[in-house]
Scaffold this active site. Structure first.
Site, PDB file in Angstrom:
ATOM      1  N   LEU A   1       0.654  -0.584   0.146  1.00  0.00           N
ATOM      2  CA  LEU A   1       0.361  -0.335  -0.187  1.00  0.00           C
ATOM      3  C   LEU A   1       1.043   0.755   0.258  1.00  0.00           C
ATOM      4  O   LEU A   1       1.699   1.209   0.585  1.00  0.00           O
ATOM      5  CB  LEU A   1      -0.958  -0.451   1.372  1.00  0.00           C
ATOM      6  CG  LEU A   1      -1.381  -1.691   1.183  1.00  0.00           C
ATOM      7  CD1 LEU A   1      -2.708  -0.925   2.549  1.00  0.00           C
ATOM      8  CD2 LEU A   1      -2.643  -1.772  -0.068  1.00  0.00           C
TER       9      LEU A   1
ATOM     10  N   ARG B   1       2.107  14.910   6.164  1.00  0.00           N
ATOM     11  CA  ARG B   1       3.739  14.977   7.226  1.00  0.00           C
ATOM     12  C   ARG B   1       5.139  15.475   7.257  1.00  0.00           C
ATOM     13  O   ARG B   1       6.251  16.277   7.702  1.00  0.00           O
ATOM     14  CB  ARG B   1       3.145  15.147   8.862  1.00  0.00           C
ATOM     15  CG  ARG B   1       1.688  15.804   9.893  1.00  0.00           C
ATOM     16  CD  ARG B   1       1.983  14.921  11.031  1.00  0.00           C
ATOM     17  NE  ARG B   1       1.523  13.134  10.620  1.00  0.00           N
ATOM     18  CZ  ARG B   1       1.310  12.448  11.390  1.00  0.00           C
ATOM     19  NH1 ARG B   1       1.736  12.324  12.747  1.00  0.00           N
ATOM     20  NH2 ARG B   1       0.953  11.199  11.518  1.00  0.00           N
TER      21      ARG B   1
ATOM     22  N   THR C   1      -7.422   2.205   3.620  1.00  0.00           N
ATOM     23  CA  THR C   1      -6.419   0.532   3.443  1.00  0.00           C
ATOM     24  C   THR C   1      -6.774  -0.515   3.551  1.00  0.00           C
ATOM     25  O   THR C   1      -6.566  -0.680   2.661  1.00  0.00           O
ATOM     26  CB  THR C   1      -5.662   0.839   5.031  1.00  0.00           C
ATOM     27  OG1 THR C   1      -6.343   0.119   5.976  1.00  0.00           O
ATOM     28  CG2 THR C   1      -4.692   1.112   5.156  1.00  0.00           C
TER      29      THR C   1
ATOM     30  N   ARG D   1      35.639  12.268  -9.459  1.00  0.00           N
ATOM     31  CA  ARG D   1      34.227  12.428 -10.925  1.00  0.00           C
ATOM     32  C   ARG D   1      33.457  11.414 -11.356  1.00  0.00           C
ATOM     33  O   ARG D   1      35.099  10.286 -11.649  1.00  0.00           O
ATOM     34  CB  ARG D   1      33.813  14.111 -11.131  1.00  0.00           C
ATOM     35  CG  ARG D   1      34.019  14.842 -10.714  1.00  0.00           C
ATOM     36  CD  ARG D   1      34.570  16.209 -11.174  1.00  0.00           C
ATOM     37  NE  ARG D   1      33.967  16.561 -12.534  1.00  0.00           N
ATOM     38  CZ  ARG D   1      34.238  16.975 -13.699  1.00  0.00           C
ATOM     39  NH1 ARG D   1      34.889  17.488 -13.289  1.00  0.00           N
ATOM     40  NH2 ARG D   1      33.171  16.983 -14.352  1.00  0.00           N
TER      41      ARG D   1
ATOM     42  N   LYS E   1      38.132  13.268 -13.406  1.00  0.00           N
ATOM     43  CA  LYS E   1      37.249  12.252 -14.279  1.00  0.00           C
ATOM     44  C   LYS E   1      37.574  12.209 -15.630  1.00  0.00           C
ATOM     45  O   LYS E   1      38.357  12.778 -16.146  1.00  0.00           O
ATOM     46  CB  LYS E   1      36.561  14.384 -14.560  1.00  0.00           C
ATOM     47  CG  LYS E   1      35.195  14.058 -15.188  1.00  0.00           C
ATOM     48  CD  LYS E   1      34.612  14.794 -16.284  1.00  0.00           C
ATOM     49  CE  LYS E   1      35.322  14.816 -17.959  1.00  0.00           C
ATOM     50  NZ  LYS E   1      35.089  15.218 -19.350  1.00  0.00           N
TER      51      LYS E   1
END
Ligand code: UD1
Ligand code: CA
Length: 501
Positions: A18, A25, A92, A346, A364
């Site tokens: 569910l 909240r 529910t 990176r 990188k």
């Protein structure tokens, strides 16, 4: 209400998760079940707990609020799961009915899980299903004894101690509120019994919702066998309604993960400041120093030391490597390699065995061969550096001409000078040197010294003439005067005995 299905049918296990609630909240644009918790979303954790059962069954996820985002997430993490939309959040029980209506053929054992109980362990769910199947219950509910049951459904038992109903906090009498055994939101049902009772649900309660929990009370009232299965660890049943509670769950998950790794032979120096995603793997004798975050598909090899103050995201750290005060993403650090302090790797950085990336270095898409070193103050972007080559301090691989990024290649055993710019695409051959301060725009052949800088010339007395009266001019004059007097003394000394040695 006895089970009538065959063993074969029972082995087909189905799960309904569910996940249609908003989680008001949380005060977030992201639906609650998609908030992250050490490597997975809340929903991702629930799916992971259910996964072992679901290989031969079905997983239905009820989505509603932020449904598109939840569907997208499911496609990524559990493409075999089937999303079903609950247009209106009517409770529910209503959510489960929608899932069953979308699976008319569904039979046998059905696991129902709230999407917001991420700490539930797969083993606990397995035990719950095992209990259900071996007691022949119509419904089995996972319960827990908690210190503060506020807000949760209470397990009400009759005088004989048998399950009688689940009463929501807001619908409970003061005596019921004192009960500390709560409903976790994880259940196993007999499909036929569940279907039958869902059709009879009312929304006659404080929230005006159809409660899944009433199905269990109705089954009990009809004399069906119900089992309340106590979770061995009550923290597994905790949910989060706001971000403060989510942080509480995260700390519990952190402790659980760190405890498991320490018991597996990993040294975690300060478990309170070490955050390891569930997706990370560590080998024995790895040492994780304080304030370290290991995320995603990161792995740390045997005896490697990581931290302090380090974040690794999808990084492979080889055995015996050391990674200190570093931020690294999608990179590979070879065995016994050394990184940091203060390094930034990176994506696409690949360090060979015993390679070194030192202090204030950024890389990188860079490949360093075995024993290659970039020790200080450099940027290595789009470059290949051969084995045992040393890159001088403060060098930059100039990989971007404003339009395109291009690669440069430095060979093996090369020694490049400090403060070089390698303007891509450029190649420095094996065993070549480059002079300090050079801007290398042309290939340097193997064994050559590449130099590119103006000849130095000194304009004598410039400061005394152009900056007369300054401290610099005074210092220069004083130094020249000292030199002259030393030179005079030297003339005398030339005849002295020291010179004969
Ligand atoms: C629920 C239980 C409560 C239990 C608690 C455990 C009910 C009536 N109560 O209460 O007994 O102690 O979980 O955490 O079930 N959802 C939908 N559609 C809806 C309503 C909810 O998909 O219409 C989903 C939510 O996204 C969530 C889950 O169902 O993942 C539980 O819903 P929530 O509103 O959090 O129920 P609780 O009030 O916590
Ligand atoms: Ca809840």
């Amino acid at each position: 209400m006895r089970r009538t299905d065959t063993v074969e049918e029972r082995s087909v296990r189905n799960a309904i998760i569910l996940a249609a609630g908003e989680g008001k909240r949380m005060k977030s644009a992201i639906p609650k079940v998609l908030h992250p918790l050490l490597g997975r979303t809340l929903l991702g954790h629930v799916l992971a707990a259910a996964e072992p059962f679901l290989e031969h069954g079905t997983v239905t996820v009820v989505v509603g609020h932020g449904g598109d985002l939840v569907r997208e997430h499911l496609a990524q993490v559990a493409p075999e799961a089937r999303p079903v939309t609950q247009e209106e959040r009517r409770g529910t029980g209503h959510a489960v009915r929608i899932a069953l209506d979308a699976n008319l053929e569904l039979s046998g054992t059905v696991v129902v899980l709230n999407g917001d109980i991420p700490l539930l362990r797969a083993e606990t769910l397995a035990a719950l299903v095992h209990t259900h199947e071996h007691t022949g219950a119509s419904a089995t509910v996972l319960t827990a004894e908690v210190g503060d049951p506020t807000g949760l459904g209470r397990i009400v038992r009759n005088r004989g101690g048998e399950f009688s109903a689940i009463v929501e906090d807001r619908d409970a009498t003061p005596e019921q509120r004192a009960i500390r055994e709560i409903n976790s939101g994880a259940y196993v049902f007999e499909a036929a019994a569940l279907r039958e009772m869902l059709g009879k649900l009312s929304s006659d309660n404080d929230q005006g919702e159809e409660y899944l929990t009433d199905v269990i009370g109705m089954l009990a009232a009809a004399g069906a066998p119900i089992v309340a299965h106590r979770a061995p660890d009550a923290t597994e049943t905790l949910g989060a309604n706001d971000r403060a509670e989510l942080a509480g769950l995260r700390a519990l998950m952190r402790d659980r993960i760190n405890g498991d790794w320490m018991r597996a032979g990993v040294a975690i120096v300060d478990p309170a400041t070490t955050w390891i995603d569930v997706t990370v793997t560590l080998e024995r004798d790895a040492v994780i120093e304080p304030n370290t975050h290991l995320r995603g598909a990161t792995s740390v090899g045997e005896g490697a030391v990581v931290g302090p103050d380090t974040s690794l995201i999808d990084v492979v750290v080889g055995p015996g490597a050391a990674v200190v005060r570093t931020h690294a993403v999608s990179s590979q650090i070879g065995p016994q390699a050394s990184v940091g302090p203060f390094a930034y790797l990176r994506p696409g950085s690949q360090l060979g065995r015993k390679a070194k990336i030192g202090t204030f270095v950024e890389t990188k898409a860079a490949t360093l061969g075995e024993g290659a070193k970039v020790p200080h103050l450099s940027y290595v972007g789009d470059a290949t550096i051969g084995e045992h080559t040393n890159i001088g301090a403060a060098s930059v691989f100039v990989n971007y001409d404003g339009v395109r990024k291009q690669r440069s290649v430095i060979g093996a055993h090369a020694r490049t000078g400090a403060d070089n710019m390698f303007v891509a695409p450029v190649t420095v051959g094996d065993g070549a040197y480059t002079a300090a301060g050079s801007v290398i725009i042309k290939d340097v052949p193997p064994g050559a010294l590449g130099v590119s800088r103006a000849q130095q010339r000194n304009i004598e007395g410039w400061v005394q003439r152009k900056r007369a009266g300054t401290a610099a001019a005074e210092a220069a004059e004083a130094a020249l005067a000292r030199e002259q007097s030393h030179a005079g003394a030297g003339e005398v000394a030339e005849t002295g005995p020291a010179d004969e040695q």
